[in-house]
Design a protein around this motif. Sequence first.
Motif, PDB file in Angstrom:
ATOM      1  N   GLU A 111       1.381  -1.535   0.322  1.00 61.20           N
ATOM      2  CA  GLU A 111       0.064   0.123  -0.038  1.00 61.20           C
ATOM      3  C   GLU A 111       0.602   1.105   0.291  1.00 61.20           C
ATOM      4  O   GLU A 111       2.255   1.832   0.224  1.00 61.20           O
ATOM      5  N   ASP A 112       0.591   2.415  -0.911  1.00 64.09           N
ATOM      6  CA  ASP A 112       1.656   2.972  -1.203  1.00 64.09           C
ATOM      7  C   ASP A 112       0.746   4.155   0.026  1.00 64.09           C
ATOM      8  O   ASP A 112       1.796   5.437   0.126  1.00 64.09           O
ATOM      9  N   ASP A 147      -2.964  -3.193  -2.929  1.00 63.01           N
ATOM     10  CA  ASP A 147      -3.821  -2.508  -3.549  1.00 63.01           C
ATOM     11  C   ASP A 147      -3.172  -2.195  -5.148  1.00 63.01           C
ATOM     12  O   ASP A 147      -2.309  -2.589  -5.742  1.00 63.01           O
ATOM     13  N   GLY A 176      -3.583   0.102  -7.062  1.00 63.78           N
ATOM     14  CA  GLY A 176      -3.008   1.410  -7.542  1.00 63.78           C
ATOM     15  C   GLY A 176      -1.928   2.031  -6.752  1.00 63.78           C
ATOM     16  O   GLY A 176      -1.794   2.398  -6.141  1.00 63.78           O
TER      17      GLY A 176
HETATM   18 CA    CA Z   1      -2.685   3.291  -4.115  1.00 64.13          CA
END
Ligand code: CA
Length: 249
Positions: A19-20, A63, A65
């Motif tokens: 997860e960014d 995630d 994205g």
């Molecule tokens: Ca993301």
Amino acid sequence: MRTMSPPAPQEGTRVLVVEDDDTIGRHLEAGLRGHGYTTVRSRTGTSALAEARARLQDIVLLDLGLPDTDGIDIARTLRAEFPDVLIVILTARSDEIDVIAGLDAGADDYLVKPFTLTVLLARLRAHLRRRPAAPDAQERPISLGDLTVDTSARRCVLDDQEVQLRPKEFELLAALARHAGAAVSRETLMAQVWDENWFGPTKTLDVTLASLRRRLHQAAAGAPRPLRLPEITTLRGHGYRLEKDCEAE
Ligand code: CA
């Protein structure tokens, strides 16, 4: 307060959180740790793959994205390399095309953001209940030529004769055998066999490997007929590779 009940199935279960978004990532890690999971986080697809290769994970929360790669490609790669890992994709995309693509790529489940921690924990518990308690317990013996590495029984057998190995020698052989034919880096071996992220000198690895090679060759030399024993090739500056093809010696 501690009770006498058996440990919850998630106790010690390793979760890789990919997860960014730092707020979401921290929240997920804190929530999972609070419920007995062991977590590690990656902010990019590249580092997620490196982390998964360095240390076996039970669950990957992924995630879709990510800043460097599409999460769907990461799901596909993880599934190909780690058939037993539970992959749950996290998506802010409400488009069901993404969910379908993720599941087709090998994800087991998905959650659409925003979701609550309670829902995530319930989903993970449901998956863990359906899974065997120890993934190792169902690992099948790996055969290479006349050598068989049985990780669940912790036996190394050469042409029906058991080869006595020290625990670290066996684990090193098992780590190489799981990826037979592929290069395994020193860092991966240190993490999997010695259970630590190691960036310093790794002499203990070379010593253990030399001793493993010696024991296998001695066992092969003592056999009544020529045996096919896979070689362990040293890859300078990288690590080792257990060869899949082996000649009789
Ligand atoms: Ca993301």
